[in-house]
Design an enzyme around this catalytic site. Sequence first.
Site, PDB file in Angstrom:
ATOM      1  N   MET A   1      59.183 -78.528  42.650  1.00 47.10           N
ATOM      2  CA  MET A   1      57.921 -78.658  43.160  1.00 47.10           C
ATOM      3  C   MET A   1      57.101 -77.667  42.688  1.00 47.10           C
ATOM      4  SD  MET A   1      56.581 -78.286  47.174  1.00 47.10           S
ATOM      5  CE  MET A   1      57.526 -79.815  47.912  1.00 47.10           C
TER       6      MET A   1
ATOM      7  N   ILE B   1      66.637 -78.697  42.971  1.00 42.34           N
ATOM      8  CA  ILE B   1      67.138 -77.656  43.358  1.00 42.34           C
ATOM      9  C   ILE B   1      66.214 -76.242  43.014  1.00 42.34           C
ATOM     10  CG2 ILE B   1      68.720 -77.293  41.391  1.00 42.34           C
ATOM     11  CD1 ILE B   1      70.524 -75.821  43.595  1.00 42.34           C
ATOM     12  N   GLU B   2      65.601 -75.710  44.018  1.00 41.54           N
ATOM     13  CA  GLU B   2      64.428 -74.686  43.852  1.00 41.54           C
ATOM     14  C   GLU B   2      64.878 -73.571  44.837  1.00 41.54           C
ATOM     15  OE1 GLU B   2      60.560 -75.575  42.699  1.00 41.54           O
ATOM     16  OE2 GLU B   2      61.107 -77.955  42.761  1.00 41.54           O
ATOM     17  N   ASP B   3      64.027 -72.672  44.468  1.00 40.63           N
ATOM     18  CA  ASP B   3      63.758 -71.322  45.530  1.00 40.63           C
ATOM     19  C   ASP B   3      65.192 -71.019  46.159  1.00 40.63           C
ATOM     20  OD1 ASP B   3      62.235 -69.542  46.884  1.00 40.63           O
ATOM     21  OD2 ASP B   3      62.196 -70.828  48.713  1.00 40.63           O
TER      22      ASP B   3
END
Length: 331
Positions: A1, A150-152
């Site tokens: 995102m 898959i982030e942050d």
Amino acid sequence: MPRLTRALAAAALAPTVLALFPAAAGAAPLPAAAAAPGAMAAAPYEYLGWGSPQKPTDVMAATGVTWFTLAFVLSDGTCNPKWDGSRPLLGGSDEAAIKSIRAAGGDIVVSVGGWSGNKLGEKCRSAGALAGAYQKVIDAYHLKALDIDIEDTEFSNATVRQRVVDALKAVRAKNPGLVTYITMGTTPSGPDATGKDLIKRGAAAGLANDGWVVMPFDFGGHTGTMGQATVSALNGLKAAVKSAYGYSDDAAWRHTGVSSMNGITDEPGETVTTGDFRTILAYAQQHHLARFSFWSVNRDRACGSGTDADACSGIAQSPYAFTKIVAQYRG
């Protein structure tokens, strides 16, 4: 995102929904089966929670696209999946949208994760529990494809990265034929050290992932056009996948993918044009990439006065100009 959406994350987690209509060295190489070709390879993101979402069936009629990546499934605060962490998987407007897409001859990829909100990879405390949460989503919609964005903090934590890899391997074993993508950020030269570690963990675990996908934007600086920077990032991704898995060049390309962003991104002076999308399309067609997607259908229109950046591209364009380019891709 992309970061444009982060300021609205709190609103996205509210129960109110807007109108219905985001190898390790030495490991043995895995079989080089490519991701399923065809319309599934071109599945742009649409976020039904906010950003003034268009009716998916209207998008289909206007563009020829038949698959969507619907975002995002998150944790409800426990190891339990819900849309935006708040809306139930079944019985609501999200399920109604999915039924409408399928009734019109299309289908969906569900995206789990994103930048904001509670991540299942963190709230589920074991790979088995996380696999169970993924399975709930698969079972709810009889999915043919699943995307892990898959982030942050989910991305930066090595323990969680391994948990995601192991959980995804388990659901692939339980659901033969399921197509899986892992989507992550990138630098202009390819995945950073964390991204390369994730790919190596996948190879070492024996995860036969269909598509390792990068988001080539929010670079914080690049040279050339965004189309050229994307090609550079994809070349780096292909090299990382080839190195980890021991694939041939052709197989490595077929296990990589791209999820771009249309128009003005979060970075000052960084704009992705339709010309850049045509550059990406040509590269994807040349190398038969596993996936060509973008964030997002919600933004695929010019802005009106006072329109927020999650609902328009920020550039002069015709409606669905970017989606129409992506719809040309067939793997």
